[in-house]
Write an enzyme that holds these catalytic residues in place. Structure first.
Site, PDB file in Angstrom:
ATOM      1  CE  LYS A  17      -2.257  -1.377   3.778  1.00 39.89           C
ATOM      2  NZ  LYS A  17      -1.584  -2.653   3.741  1.00 39.89           N
ATOM      3  CB  THR A  18       3.666   1.974   2.108  1.00 37.52           C
ATOM      4  OG1 THR A  18       3.072   1.961   3.157  1.00 37.52           O
ATOM      5  CG2 THR A  18       4.645   3.426   2.262  1.00 37.52           C
ATOM      6  CG  ASP A  63       0.680   2.721   7.103  1.00 39.23           C
ATOM      7  OD1 ASP A  63      -0.437   2.120   6.644  1.00 39.23           O
ATOM      8  OD2 ASP A  63       1.761   2.275   7.294  1.00 39.23           O
ATOM      9  CB  THR A  69      -5.542  -4.104   8.132  1.00 41.67           C
ATOM     10  OG1 THR A  69      -6.018  -3.494   9.234  1.00 41.67           O
ATOM     11  CG2 THR A  69      -4.096  -3.762   8.210  1.00 41.67           C
ATOM     12  NE  ARG A 101       6.387  -4.364   5.451  1.00 38.38           N
ATOM     13  CZ  ARG A 101       5.318  -3.954   5.757  1.00 38.38           C
ATOM     14  NH1 ARG A 101       4.525  -4.340   6.797  1.00 38.38           N
ATOM     15  NH2 ARG A 101       5.102  -2.660   5.332  1.00 38.38           N
TER      16      ARG A 101
HETATM   17  P1  ADP Z   1       2.057  -1.811   3.065  1.00 43.98           P
HETATM   18  O1  ADP Z   1       2.079  -0.469   3.037  1.00 43.98           O
HETATM   19  O2  ADP Z   1       1.147  -2.576   2.479  1.00 43.98           O
HETATM   20  O3  ADP Z   1       2.345  -2.491   4.702  1.00 43.98           O
HETATM   21  P2  ADP Z   1       4.426  -1.725   1.646  1.00 43.98           P
HETATM   22  O4  ADP Z   1       4.230  -0.857   0.666  1.00 43.98           O
HETATM   23  O5  ADP Z   1       5.594  -1.212   2.858  1.00 43.98           O
HETATM   24  O6  ADP Z   1       3.477  -2.387   2.361  1.00 43.98           O
HETATM   25  O7  ADP Z   1       5.442  -2.912   1.252  1.00 43.98           O
HETATM   26  C1  ADP Z   1       6.184  -3.878   1.881  1.00 43.98           C
HETATM   27  C2  ADP Z   1       7.470  -4.190   1.026  1.00 43.98           C
HETATM   28  O8  ADP Z   1       7.133  -5.190   0.036  1.00 43.98           O
HETATM   29  C3  ADP Z   1       8.415  -3.085   0.584  1.00 43.98           C
HETATM   30  O9  ADP Z   1       9.751  -3.488   0.835  1.00 43.98           O
HETATM   31  C4  ADP Z   1       7.982  -2.995  -0.721  1.00 43.98           C
HETATM   32  O10 ADP Z   1       9.113  -2.703  -1.634  1.00 43.98           O
HETATM   33  C5  ADP Z   1       7.768  -4.355  -1.178  1.00 43.98           C
HETATM   34  N1  ADP Z   1       6.599  -4.472  -2.183  1.00 43.98           N
HETATM   35  C6  ADP Z   1       5.327  -4.361  -1.863  1.00 43.98           C
HETATM   36  N2  ADP Z   1       4.847  -4.373  -3.091  1.00 43.98           N
HETATM   37  C7  ADP Z   1       5.695  -4.688  -4.037  1.00 43.98           C
HETATM   38  C8  ADP Z   1       5.207  -5.076  -5.457  1.00 43.98           C
HETATM   39  N3  ADP Z   1       4.173  -4.781  -5.940  1.00 43.98           N
HETATM   40  N4  ADP Z   1       6.413  -5.265  -6.174  1.00 43.98           N
HETATM   41  C9  ADP Z   1       7.514  -5.177  -5.632  1.00 43.98           C
HETATM   42  N5  ADP Z   1       7.830  -5.050  -4.197  1.00 43.98           N
HETATM   43  C10 ADP Z   1       6.580  -4.878  -3.368  1.00 43.98           C
END
Ligand code: ADP
Length: 355
Positions: free
Chosen positions: A86-87, A131, A180, A239
């Site tokens: 998401k981030t 977030d 979430t 992640r």
């Molecule tokens: P969330 O915000 O949903 O908790 P993040 O955006 O922080 O998740 O992503 C977690 C990790 O996974 C990060 O290191 C990110 O670089 C990697 N990641 C997430 N989505 C992808 C994607 N679609 N392709 C490659 N890497 C991803």
């Protein structure tokens, strides 16, 4: 990119050894967003964003349309389990819009003054990413409504209860909120997002690509089958996949391997407590509890949480999506039920469970 403090998560951190807590990955938190370390693994553009193809397609259109109109993108709510991107998606959206990206989280915005500072500091069409947007305090949340809806905020003049307020125009901006589950948001806040999208668990092949890319950047390549072995055991979560590949790399490096093959990957994953199906000890504890304390279910999530000592939110956000997706549990109107597949996986009799 601007950054403000971001205490992530309020539950689950102590639920298991932190190696496998997807909510607590220090190297991948805010510091990791910078252009170093794991930050380098974070996709910057849609072309680098693996999986979630339908969502990416939609965003390409929304962004193109907003750019053609010279407008900020509408406010976006992204929902889905932790670690799904998401981030990352929010940052990619800002990059594709060609606008600044400012990041914070619900609990970090402690009072109205803080939010005023954030909103008045935005450049035109910036993306403000919040977030855990469901964790904004009610007063901060209410204050956000007019900013989102009318592009105006009520600035207090003076102090105390008799203080006057003056309406103040802010620049057009895009709020991207992440949560979430949408059910955690109040209806008035939810209604103010005009783009509401969910991220789903990733396919094994997409995770394998993420693993392969990460391994190359970490300096110890994975073969295709090696990456698939890690990817398919990564609980559908990028992640998690990145975390596993980092730890597998440690083992491989110490054994003097020059690349990661499936056999070695599988061996290291077992050492890390990740079984053949990608379940961790906590997943197995949950399933075992359903059998041992609740005769295979159905069991309510609160009772299950109390019996295994894992916060309810962690069960719902982190464990259940994966266990449901892989068919280890079913969600019925009367509660969670362990399936025959779960019984077989745990080596239990399958006679008295749902198939
Ligand atoms: P969330 O915000 O949903 O908790 P993040 O955006 O922080 O998740 O992503 C977690 C990790 O996974 C990060 O290191 C990110 O670089 C990697 N990641 C997430 N989505 C992808 C994607 N679609 N392709 C490659 N890497 C991803």
């Amino acid at each position: 990119m601007a950054r403000v403090p971001h205490p992530r998560g309020d539950g689950g951190e102590d639920a298991e050894d932190d190696v496998f807590d997807p909510e607590q990955l220090p190297e991948d938190q805010m510091a990791g967003l910078a252009q170093s370390g794991v930050g380098m693994l974070r996709p910057q553009r849609f072309d680098e964003y693996i999986g979630q193809r339908d969502l990416v397609e939609k965003f390409r259109v929304f962004i193109e349309a907003a750019k053609q109109r010279n407008e900020a993108l509408d406010h976006v709510l992204l929902h889905g389990p932790p670690g799904l991107g998401k981030t990352t998606m929010a940052q990619v959206v800002a990059n594709e819009m060609g606008v600044p990206f400012q990041i914070t989280s619900g609990p970090a915005v402690e009072h109205k003054g803080h939010l005023i500072g954030l909103l008045t500091g935005l450049k035109e069409r910036s993306v403000l990413f919040i977030d855990e947007v469901h964790r904004l305090s009610p007063t901060v949340e209410e204050f956000l409504y007019s900013a989102m809806e009318d592009g105006e905020i009520d600035m207090p003049l003076g102090e105390g209860t008799s203080a006057q307020t003056v309406r103040f125009q802010i620049v057009p901006f895009t709020l991207i909120g992440a949560t979430t589950r949408t059910g955690l948001l109040s209806a008035p806040l939810r209604d103010r997002f005009h783009i509401v999208e969910s991220l789903s668990l990733y396919e094994d092949e997409d995770l394998a690509t993420i693993v392969e890319n990460a391994a190359v950047r970490l300096g110890l390549p994975c073969t295709g089958p090696g990456a698939l072995e890690i990817g398919r055991r990564s609980r559908g979560t990028p992640r998690w996949a990145i975390r596993l590949v980092r730890r597998v790399r440690d083992f491989a490096q110490v054994e003097g391997l020059d690349r990661i093959e499936p056999e070695a990957a599988g061996r290291f994953l077992v050492k890390l407590g990740v079984d053949e199906e990608g379940l961790t000890s906590l997943d197995r504890d949950l399933l075992t509890a359903i059998y041992e304390h609740f005769a295979g279910g159905p069991v309510g999530v609160d009772a299950l949480a109390a019996s295994v000592g894992i916060p309810r939110d962690t069960i719902e956000d982190v464990h259940e999506p994966f266990l449901l997706r892989r068919g280890f549990i079913l969600r019925t109107s009367r509660g969670r039920v362990a399936t025959e597949r779960a019984a077989r996986h745990l080596g239990r009799p399958t006679s008295d469970v749902e198939s």
